[in-house]
Design an enzyme around this catalytic site. Structure first.
Site, mmCIF file in Angstrom:
data_model
loop_
_atom_site.group_PDB
_atom_site.id
_atom_site.type_symbol
_atom_site.label_atom_id
_atom_site.label_comp_id
_atom_site.label_asym_id
_atom_site.label_seq_id
_atom_site.Cartn_x
_atom_site.Cartn_y
_atom_site.Cartn_z
ATOM 1 N N CYS A 197 6.062 0.963 4.153
ATOM 2 C CA CYS A 197 5.770 1.680 2.908
ATOM 3 C C CYS A 197 4.361 1.361 2.402
ATOM 4 C CB CYS A 197 6.870 1.395 1.891
ATOM 5 S SG CYS A 197 7.005 2.673 0.638
ATOM 6 N N HIS A 201 12.130 1.600 4.118
ATOM 7 C CA HIS A 201 12.291 0.143 3.984
ATOM 8 C C HIS A 201 13.484 -0.341 4.792
ATOM 9 C CE1 HIS A 201 9.600 -0.682 0.469
ATOM 10 N NE2 HIS A 201 9.818 0.596 0.214
ATOM 11 N N GLU A 231 14.153 -3.238 5.571
ATOM 12 C CA GLU A 231 14.574 -4.545 5.035
ATOM 13 C C GLU A 231 15.520 -4.396 3.846
ATOM 14 O OE1 GLU A 231 11.814 -3.059 4.399
ATOM 15 O OE2 GLU A 231 11.146 -3.492 2.362
HETATM 16 N N1 GLN Z 1 4.249 4.117 -3.888
HETATM 17 C C1 GLN Z 1 3.793 2.865 -3.395
HETATM 18 C C2 GLN Z 1 2.299 2.886 -3.085
HETATM 19 O O1 GLN Z 1 1.715 3.911 -3.112
HETATM 20 C C3 GLN Z 1 4.560 2.454 -2.149
HETATM 21 C C4 GLN Z 1 6.013 2.285 -2.493
HETATM 22 C C5 GLN Z 1 6.706 1.254 -1.699
HETATM 23 O O2 GLN Z 1 6.114 0.422 -1.002
HETATM 24 N N2 GLN Z 1 8.014 1.252 -1.829
HETATM 25 O O3 GLN Z 1 1.743 1.869 -2.832
#
Ligand code: GLN
Length: 190
Positions: free
Chosen positions: A80, A169, A171
């Site tokens: 992410c 994610h 995890e």
């Molecule tokens: N929206 C976050 C970003 O732009 C990422 C979200 C996440 O890691 N769950 O950094």
């Protein structure tokens, strides 16, 4: 014995540590530049807020060292925000971070409010649970990038050489497949 460093500046790093415990892999936290001197077989860059993690990396003078280590072949897995930090291009934000992986990503690609969802789909040919939280997806993948998951027409997991990224994610689910893939298919084969 393998040892994985987990970047522990902000975000969901503790959940990655739990996953590594579950698959029996040793790990330690990276909180400051000197932690990068600890020998490691791989690195996890967690989800969270890419701007916050990126700012801390800069403030702690870690960005350049991390970039060099990854360019030198350090195995790395970003989830992410971790994907955003590793990407060469961020299509809808002027900030750039490590810029090591030949992908262009879109931040908060599913919208800010309704951007969190749960699904099951294929990762490297195996059906797994996927939790998305204000996730990015990959809009452009370079020639050397292997696509590992496509959900609703968007690339959400990919690998380039020593670098693995997921929009979702793993995890935050019970399923250890993606962590096992990183360890067995990448770290142990390096
Ligand atoms: N929206 C976050 C970003 O732009 C990422 C979200 C996440 O890691 N769950 O950094």
């Amino acid at each position: 014995m393998l040892r994985i460093g987990v970047l522990a500046l902000q975000g969901a790093f503790a959940e990655h540590e739990t996953m590594l415990d579950r698959i029996g892999v040793e790990h330690f936290q990276i909180r400051q530049k000197s932690d990068l001197d600890v020998p490691m077989d791989g690195l996890i860059v967690p989800g969270g807020e890419s701007t916050a993690i990126g700012k801390l990396m800069n403030d702690l003078d870690m960005t350049e060292s991390l970039r060099e280590r990854i360019m030198d072949g350090l195995l790395v897995f970003g989830t992410c925000a971790g994907m955003i930090l590793l990407a060469k291009e961020v299509e809808n934000d002027s900030r750039r971070f490590l810029q090591v992986m030949d992908i262009g990503v879109k931040r908060n690609a599913y919208g800010r409010q309704l951007g969190s969802f749960f699904t099951h789909d294929d990762f490297a040919g195996k059906r797994i649970p996927m939790t998305f939280i204000r996730a990015p997806y990959i809009e452009r993948a370079g020639e050397g990038v292997e696509v590992l998951s496509v959900v609703d027409g968007h690339i959400v997991a990919a690998r380039e050489r020593n670098m693995l990224v997921t929009s979702f994610h793993p995890e935050l689910t019970d399923d250890t497949s993606v962590h096992s893939y990183f360890i067995e298919q990448m770290v142990r084969k390096a």
